[in-house]
Design a protein around this motif. Structure first.
Motif, PDB file in Angstrom:
ATOM      1  N   THR A   1       0.847  -1.200   0.000  1.00 28.74           N
ATOM      2  CA  THR A   1       0.000   0.000   0.000  1.00 28.74           C
ATOM      3  C   THR A   1       0.881   1.247   0.000  1.00 28.74           C
ATOM      4  OG1 THR A   1      -0.138  -0.142   2.414  1.00 28.74           O
ATOM      5  CG2 THR A   1      -1.976  -1.060   1.137  1.00 28.74           C
ATOM      6  N   PRO A   2       1.434   1.601  -1.158  1.00 27.35           N
ATOM      7  CA  PRO A   2       2.296   2.788  -1.214  1.00 27.35           C
ATOM      8  C   PRO A   2       1.508   4.060  -0.931  1.00 27.35           C
ATOM      9  CG  PRO A   2       1.778   2.016  -3.418  1.00 27.35           C
ATOM     10  CD  PRO A   2       1.272   0.970  -2.481  1.00 27.35           C
ATOM     11  N   GLU A   3       2.220   5.082  -0.504  1.00 25.55           N
ATOM     12  CA  GLU A   3       1.588   6.381  -0.265  1.00 25.55           C
ATOM     13  C   GLU A   3       1.268   7.030  -1.611  1.00 25.55           C
ATOM     14  OE1 GLU A   3       4.222   8.761   1.992  1.00 25.55           O
ATOM     15  OE2 GLU A   3       4.327   7.385   3.705  1.00 25.55           O
ATOM     16  N   ARG A   4       0.396   8.027  -1.549  1.00 24.18           N
ATOM     17  CA  ARG A   4       0.077   8.798  -2.749  1.00 24.18           C
ATOM     18  C   ARG A   4       0.521  10.242  -2.527  1.00 24.18           C
ATOM     19  NH1 ARG A   4      -1.981   6.480  -7.641  1.00 24.18           N
ATOM     20  NH2 ARG A   4      -2.907   4.476  -7.065  1.00 24.18           N
ATOM     21  N   ALA A   5       1.308  10.745  -3.448  1.00 21.55           N
ATOM     22  CA  ALA A   5       1.722  12.145  -3.374  1.00 21.55           C
ATOM     23  C   ALA A   5       0.522  13.032  -3.706  1.00 21.55           C
ATOM     24  CB  ALA A   5       2.868  12.395  -4.346  1.00 21.55           C
ATOM     25  N   PRO A   6       0.568  14.321  -3.352  1.00 18.84           N
ATOM     26  CA  PRO A   6      -0.531  15.238  -3.711  1.00 18.84           C
ATOM     27  C   PRO A   6      -0.851  15.204  -5.202  1.00 18.84           C
ATOM     28  CG  PRO A   6       0.946  16.284  -2.153  1.00 18.84           C
ATOM     29  CD  PRO A   6       1.592  14.991  -2.536  1.00 18.84           C
ATOM     30  N   SER A   7       0.150  14.909  -6.007  1.00 21.95           N
ATOM     31  CA  SER A   7      -0.061  14.834  -7.459  1.00 21.95           C
ATOM     32  C   SER A   7      -0.788  13.568  -7.873  1.00 21.95           C
ATOM     33  CB  SER A   7       1.294  14.883  -8.176  1.00 21.95           C
ATOM     34  OG  SER A   7       2.101  13.783  -7.783  1.00 21.95           O
ATOM     35  N   GLY A   8      -0.903  12.597  -6.938  1.00 17.32           N
ATOM     36  CA  GLY A   8      -1.578  11.343  -7.247  1.00 17.32           C
ATOM     37  C   GLY A   8      -0.638  10.203  -7.566  1.00 17.32           C
ATOM     38  N   TYR A   9       0.652  10.495  -7.744  1.00 19.31           N
ATOM     39  CA  TYR A   9       1.614   9.449  -8.066  1.00 19.31           C
ATOM     40  C   TYR A   9       1.939   8.613  -6.830  1.00 19.31           C
ATOM     41  CZ  TYR A   9       2.442  11.684 -12.575  1.00 19.31           C
ATOM     42  OH  TYR A   9       2.282  12.204 -13.832  1.00 19.31           O
ATOM     43  N   ARG A  10       2.230   7.324  -7.067  1.00 15.32           N
ATOM     44  CA  ARG A  10       2.613   6.436  -5.974  1.00 15.32           C
ATOM     45  C   ARG A  10       4.011   6.792  -5.477  1.00 15.32           C
ATOM     46  NH1 ARG A  10      -0.083   3.687  -9.882  1.00 15.32           N
ATOM     47  NH2 ARG A  10      -1.676   2.154  -9.301  1.00 15.32           N
ATOM     48  N   ARG A  11       4.200   6.721  -4.170  1.00 12.75           N
ATOM     49  CA  ARG A  11       5.511   6.941  -3.562  1.00 12.75           C
ATOM     50  C   ARG A  11       5.791   5.764  -2.625  1.00 12.75           C
ATOM     51  NH1 ARG A  11       8.560  10.045  -6.330  1.00 12.75           N
ATOM     52  NH2 ARG A  11       9.887  10.167  -4.488  1.00 12.75           N
ATOM     53  N   TYR A  12       6.943   5.123  -2.826  1.00 15.73           N
ATOM     54  CA  TYR A  12       7.280   3.899  -2.100  1.00 15.73           C
ATOM     55  C   TYR A  12       8.359   4.173  -1.059  1.00 15.73           C
ATOM     56  CZ  TYR A  12       4.743   1.642  -5.890  1.00 15.73           C
ATOM     57  OH  TYR A  12       3.769   1.273  -6.780  1.00 15.73           O
ATOM     58  N   SER A  13       8.115   3.713   0.157  1.00 17.35           N
ATOM     59  CA  SER A  13       9.092   3.848   1.231  1.00 17.35           C
ATOM     60  C   SER A  13      10.077   2.692   1.170  1.00 17.35           C
ATOM     61  CB  SER A  13       8.385   3.841   2.585  1.00 17.35           C
ATOM     62  OG  SER A  13       7.790   2.566   2.817  1.00 17.35           O
ATOM     63  N   ALA A  14      11.118   2.758   1.991  1.00 20.88           N
ATOM     64  CA  ALA A  14      12.084   1.654   2.062  1.00 20.88           C
ATOM     65  C   ALA A  14      11.387   0.376   2.512  1.00 20.88           C
ATOM     66  CB  ALA A  14      13.215   2.023   3.019  1.00 20.88           C
ATOM     67  N   ALA A  15      10.403   0.514   3.418  1.00 19.27           N
ATOM     68  CA  ALA A  15       9.660  -0.660   3.882  1.00 19.27           C
ATOM     69  C   ALA A  15       8.853  -1.279   2.748  1.00 19.27           C
ATOM     70  CB  ALA A  15       8.740  -0.272   5.043  1.00 19.27           C
ATOM     71  N   ASP A  16       8.307  -0.447   1.878  1.00 23.23           N
ATOM     72  CA  ASP A  16       7.565  -0.962   0.720  1.00 23.23           C
ATOM     73  C   ASP A  16       8.487  -1.758  -0.197  1.00 23.23           C
ATOM     74  OD1 ASP A  16       5.098   0.201   1.429  1.00 23.23           O
ATOM     75  OD2 ASP A  16       5.660   2.108   0.512  1.00 23.23           O
ATOM     76  N   VAL A  17       9.702  -1.234  -0.396  1.00 25.87           N
ATOM     77  CA  VAL A  17      10.659  -1.926  -1.261  1.00 25.87           C
ATOM     78  C   VAL A  17      11.047  -3.274  -0.647  1.00 25.87           C
ATOM     79  CG1 VAL A  17      12.946  -1.825  -2.324  1.00 25.87           C
ATOM     80  CG2 VAL A  17      11.531   0.246  -2.193  1.00 25.87           C
ATOM     81  N   ASP A  18      11.282  -3.301   0.662  1.00 25.83           N
ATOM     82  CA  ASP A  18      11.613  -4.558   1.341  1.00 25.83           C
ATOM     83  C   ASP A  18      10.461  -5.547   1.223  1.00 25.83           C
ATOM     84  OD1 ASP A  18      14.071  -3.590   2.071  1.00 25.83           O
ATOM     85  OD2 ASP A  18      13.449  -2.985   4.087  1.00 25.83           O
ATOM     86  N   ARG A  19       9.232  -5.041   1.326  1.00 25.23           N
ATOM     87  CA  ARG A  19       8.059  -5.907   1.231  1.00 25.23           C
ATOM     88  C   ARG A  19       7.952  -6.510  -0.172  1.00 25.23           C
ATOM     89  NH1 ARG A  19       3.762  -5.623   4.877  1.00 25.23           N
ATOM     90  NH2 ARG A  19       1.742  -6.425   4.175  1.00 25.23           N
ATOM     91  N   LEU A  20       8.186  -5.675  -1.177  1.00 29.15           N
ATOM     92  CA  LEU A  20       8.177  -6.174  -2.551  1.00 29.15           C
ATOM     93  C   LEU A  20       9.273  -7.205  -2.773  1.00 29.15           C
ATOM     94  CD1 LEU A  20       7.518  -2.850  -4.489  1.00 29.15           C
ATOM     95  CD2 LEU A  20       6.103  -4.906  -4.606  1.00 29.15           C
ATOM     96  N   ARG A  21      10.435  -6.938  -2.224  1.00 23.83           N
ATOM     97  CA  ARG A  21      11.553  -7.867  -2.375  1.00 23.83           C
ATOM     98  C   ARG A  21      11.210  -9.226  -1.759  1.00 23.83           C
ATOM     99  NH1 ARG A  21      16.585  -6.493  -3.653  1.00 23.83           N
ATOM    100  NH2 ARG A  21      16.270  -4.307  -3.039  1.00 23.83           N
ATOM    101  N   TYR A  22      10.559  -9.201  -0.591  1.00 27.14           N
ATOM    102  CA  TYR A  22      10.145 -10.456   0.061  1.00 27.14           C
ATOM    103  C   TYR A  22       9.150 -11.213  -0.826  1.00 27.14           C
ATOM    104  CZ  TYR A  22       7.378 -13.561   2.985  1.00 27.14           C
ATOM    105  OH  TYR A  22       6.701 -14.658   3.467  1.00 27.14           O
ATOM    106  N   ILE A  23       8.149 -10.501  -1.343  1.00 28.93           N
ATOM    107  CA  ILE A  23       7.126 -11.145  -2.164  1.00 28.93           C
ATOM    108  C   ILE A  23       7.747 -11.799  -3.393  1.00 28.93           C
ATOM    109  CG2 ILE A  23       5.076 -10.751  -3.585  1.00 28.93           C
ATOM    110  CD1 ILE A  23       4.421  -8.393  -1.671  1.00 28.93           C
ATOM    111  N   LEU A  24       8.578 -11.047  -4.098  1.00 27.23           N
ATOM    112  CA  LEU A  24       9.196 -11.558  -5.322  1.00 27.23           C
ATOM    113  C   LEU A  24      10.122 -12.728  -5.037  1.00 27.23           C
ATOM    114  CD1 LEU A  24       9.957  -8.130  -7.024  1.00 27.23           C
ATOM    115  CD2 LEU A  24       8.139  -9.737  -7.630  1.00 27.23           C
ATOM    116  N   ASP A  25      10.813 -12.673  -3.894  1.00 27.81           N
ATOM    117  CA  ASP A  25      11.751 -13.744  -3.541  1.00 27.81           C
ATOM    118  C   ASP A  25      11.009 -15.051  -3.276  1.00 27.81           C
ATOM    119  OD1 ASP A  25      14.389 -14.859  -2.600  1.00 27.81           O
ATOM    120  OD2 ASP A  25      13.247 -15.003  -0.731  1.00 27.81           O
ATOM    121  N   VAL A  26       9.938 -14.999  -2.468  1.00 24.95           N
ATOM    122  CA  VAL A  26       9.248 -16.259  -2.125  1.00 24.95           C
ATOM    123  C   VAL A  26       8.450 -16.779  -3.312  1.00 24.95           C
ATOM    124  CG1 VAL A  26       9.174 -15.798   0.353  1.00 24.95           C
ATOM    125  CG2 VAL A  26       7.284 -15.010  -1.088  1.00 24.95           C
TER     126      VAL A  26
END
Length: 239
Positions: free
Chosen positions: A37-62
């Motif tokens: 669940t990435p954050e949304r910038a005022p412009s509407g674009y997705r913004r990913y935190s370091a925790a989001d990247v780690d979460r994605l890395r875990y998902i892709l790895d398993v």
């Protein structure tokens, strides 16, 4: 100072170092499944935190190394969010021959996938190919495939990172239509027409479903009839 966030393009560049088949459409798919669940910038674009990247890395790895289905991944993530310890994924099994529900894919199969629109081939065994294989077999360029993914014209098999026969068919057709000046935007119009025809099929078989009668055969028959009518009307319109 708030933690730095990244755009989806920056996240993709980071993940591709370890997962070469990952794509923007894959990341958006995982978001659509509620796994990130990435954050949304005022412009509407997705913004990913370091925790989001780690979460994605875990998902892709398993998914890649332990073949965990989305259901299990979702349960593991929920446990991790609750501070619980999740079971360590089992080591992947030794390489074996393709399972019974897959078939080897060759360039010949890729060409054969693009069948005339008025024909429905007999049921065939599913195929499971990676994004890299899809590019190679279809002959599409990376930008062309990315655009098909962006418009949801080519999507992985549900719950997996692999593409099936329909995705391969669309990719091959897209490449063959290119010399005629047709691109993903034109295929999107075809998809919209197909979705309307699917609604007609649903309406036609709904009474059978309410009576509890088997409807698979009926769906196939109605689909065949609609495609024959579609082809005939298209030929008539072209003259």
């Amino acid at each position: 100072m708030p933690p730095a966030t990244r755009s989806i393009g920056q996240v993709l560049k980071i993940l591709k170092e370890d997962f070469e088949d990952v794509s923007i459409s894959k990341i958006r798919f995982l978001e659509g499944e509620g796994l990130i669940t990435p954050e949304r910038a005022p412009s509407g674009y997705r913004r990913y935190s370091a925790a989001d990247v780690d979460r994605l890395r875990y998902i892709l790895d398993v998914q890649k190394n332990h073949y965990l289905p989305l259901k299990v991944i979702r349960e593991n993530l929920a446990a991790m969010d609750a501070g619980e310890t999740t079971p360590a994924p089992q080591a992947p099994a030794p390489a074996v021959a393709p399972p019974d529900d897959t078939v080897p894919v060759t360039p010949d199969l890729a060409e054969a996938a693009a069948l005339p629109p008025h024909r429905i081939p007999p049921a065939k065994r599913p195929i499971h190919i990676t994004r890299k294989e899809l590019l190679r077999l279809s002959g599409l360029s990376e930008p062309d495939l990315a655009e098909l993914e962006r418009l949801a014209l080519v999507v992985p098999r549900r719950g997996t990172v692999y593409f099936g026969r329909d995705a391969l068919t669309v990719a091959v057709v897209a490449r063959k239509l290119g010399p005629y000046g047709m691109d993903a935007r034109h295929l999107r119009a075809i998809k919209q027409a197909a979705e309307r025809e699917a609604s007609l099929i649903d309406q036609a078989v709904a009474p059978l479903a309410r009576r509890g009668a088997p409807s698979r055969k009926a769906v196939a028959e109605v689909m065949q009839l609609i495609l024959h009518a579609h082809a005939a009307l298209l030929r008539n319109s072209i003259g």
